[in-house]
Scaffold this motif. Structure first.
Motif, PDB file in Angstrom:
ATOM      1  N   ARG A  40      70.516  67.776 -17.567  1.00 32.47           N
ATOM      2  CA  ARG A  40      69.830  66.785 -18.402  1.00 32.47           C
ATOM      3  C   ARG A  40      70.029  67.102 -19.890  1.00 32.47           C
ATOM      4  N   LEU A  43      73.465  66.059 -20.935  1.00 30.18           N
ATOM      5  CA  LEU A  43      73.512  64.601 -21.089  1.00 30.18           C
ATOM      6  C   LEU A  43      72.849  64.177 -22.396  1.00 30.18           C
ATOM      7  N   LEU A  44      71.725  64.816 -22.709  1.00 30.37           N
ATOM      8  CA  LEU A  44      71.038  64.528 -23.965  1.00 30.37           C
ATOM      9  C   LEU A  44      71.944  64.809 -25.154  1.00 30.37           C
ATOM     10  N   SER A  46      75.221  64.875 -25.209  1.00 33.15           N
ATOM     11  CA  SER A  46      76.289  63.887 -25.240  1.00 33.15           C
ATOM     12  C   SER A  46      75.815  62.602 -25.901  1.00 33.15           C
ATOM     13  N   VAL A  47      74.633  62.137 -25.520  1.00 31.44           N
ATOM     14  CA  VAL A  47      74.067  60.920 -26.099  1.00 31.44           C
ATOM     15  C   VAL A  47      73.780  61.109 -27.586  1.00 31.44           C
ATOM     16  N   ALA A  48      73.244  62.283 -27.948  1.00 35.01           N
ATOM     17  CA  ALA A  48      72.897  62.550 -29.345  1.00 35.01           C
ATOM     18  C   ALA A  48      74.145  62.582 -30.227  1.00 35.01           C
ATOM     19  N   GLN A  50      77.051  61.088 -29.593  1.00 38.03           N
ATOM     20  CA  GLN A  50      77.586  59.731 -29.668  1.00 38.03           C
ATOM     21  C   GLN A  50      76.771  58.855 -30.613  1.00 38.03           C
ATOM     22  N   ALA A  51      75.454  59.085 -30.641  1.00 38.31           N
ATOM     23  CA  ALA A  51      74.601  58.309 -31.543  1.00 38.31           C
ATOM     24  C   ALA A  51      74.852  58.682 -33.003  1.00 38.31           C
ATOM     25  N   PRO A  54      78.949  57.290 -33.869  1.00 32.89           N
ATOM     26  CA  PRO A  54      79.235  56.124 -33.027  1.00 32.89           C
ATOM     27  C   PRO A  54      80.687  55.667 -33.126  1.00 32.89           C
ATOM     28  N   GLN A  85      67.886  66.480 -32.698  1.00 28.82           N
ATOM     29  CA  GLN A  85      67.688  65.923 -31.366  1.00 28.82           C
ATOM     30  C   GLN A  85      67.527  67.030 -30.335  1.00 28.82           C
TER      31      GLN A  85
END
Length: 223
Positions: A40, A43-44, A46-48, A50-51, A54, A85
């Motif tokens: 998890r 994944l967090l 990776s999302v952070a 990408q955010a 972008p 994050q």
């Protein structure tokens, strides 16, 4: 894919960068909370990333390492946003974000070498809690060149007697007399000059080549 991305950035007149991310102490997090929670967290991250970056090319390199290819943006602030994050995730496992940045200024430099240099910059601030990121700079370039020189010349240094033993007296504090001598290695190189143990021993230890110095020192002492 990364090479094509860099070429397209150059065609648009923009500078490309490689950013190597590492989650320091991630193994401790896994041990404390389990692999499912570790997944998890990855994944967090990776999302952070990408955010914060972008539209740019991101890949998971291995385990807790990520590699980002991006163009001319505010890299440092974006990296700090990713770190925030991570800290906001709420787990007190001392996981820290580290990032190494390499600027792709040389069109002839291959992506593999660029990745290595971004990783070197990242590794150079390991366990430095006052540093979140570092650019690959002239100092690191000099360290890499020195490391490569030492690795490739250790056999010649032993064969040609460039590594010499200096004897340091150790005094007995009770009598004030010399009780023993400590043998200290010094590498006197015809090109690099005097290299102290701090210059070459850590490099040779990392590359599992330090035994060559050990055996040479024993031979010199027994002569």
């Amino acid at each position: 894919h990364a090479g094509a991305y860099v070429r397209r950035a150059r065609m648009r007149g923009r500078m490309a960068y490689l950013v190597y991310f590492n989650l320091e102490n991630f193994s401790v997090f896994n041990e404390r909370y389990g692999f499912e929670e570790g997944d998890r967290l990855l994944l967090l991250m990776s999302v952070a990333i990408q955010a914060a970056f972008p539209g740019y090319l991101l890949s998971r390199f291995s385990e807790d390492h990520f590699l980002l290819v991006c163009e001319s943006i505010n890299l440092e602030e974006s990296i700090l946003d990713v770190r925030e994050q991570l800290h906001a995730y709420g787990r007190n496992a001392n996981v820290e974000l580290k990032a190494g940045i390499f600027c792709l200024e040389d069109d002839k430099l291959d992506i593999g070498t660029a990745c290595d240099r971004a990783k070197i910059a990242c590794d150079s601030i390991a366990h430095r809690y006052d540093r979140t990121f570092r650019w690959y700079d002239d100092e690191l370039d000099w360290q890499v060149e020195r490391s490569q020189y030492i690795e490739s010349h250790i056999d010649r240094a032993v064969e040609n007697g460039w590594i010499k033993v200096f004897y340091h007296p150790i005094l007995d504090t009770g009598t004030g007399k010399v009780s023993v001598f400590e043998g200290l290695a010094r590498w006197i190189d015809p090109v690099k000059g005097m290299l102290s143990p701090a210059d070459f021993i850590p490099i040779l230890e990392d590359e599992k080549l330090i035994y060559k110095v050990d055996l040479h020192i024993v031979d010199v002492i027994l002569e």
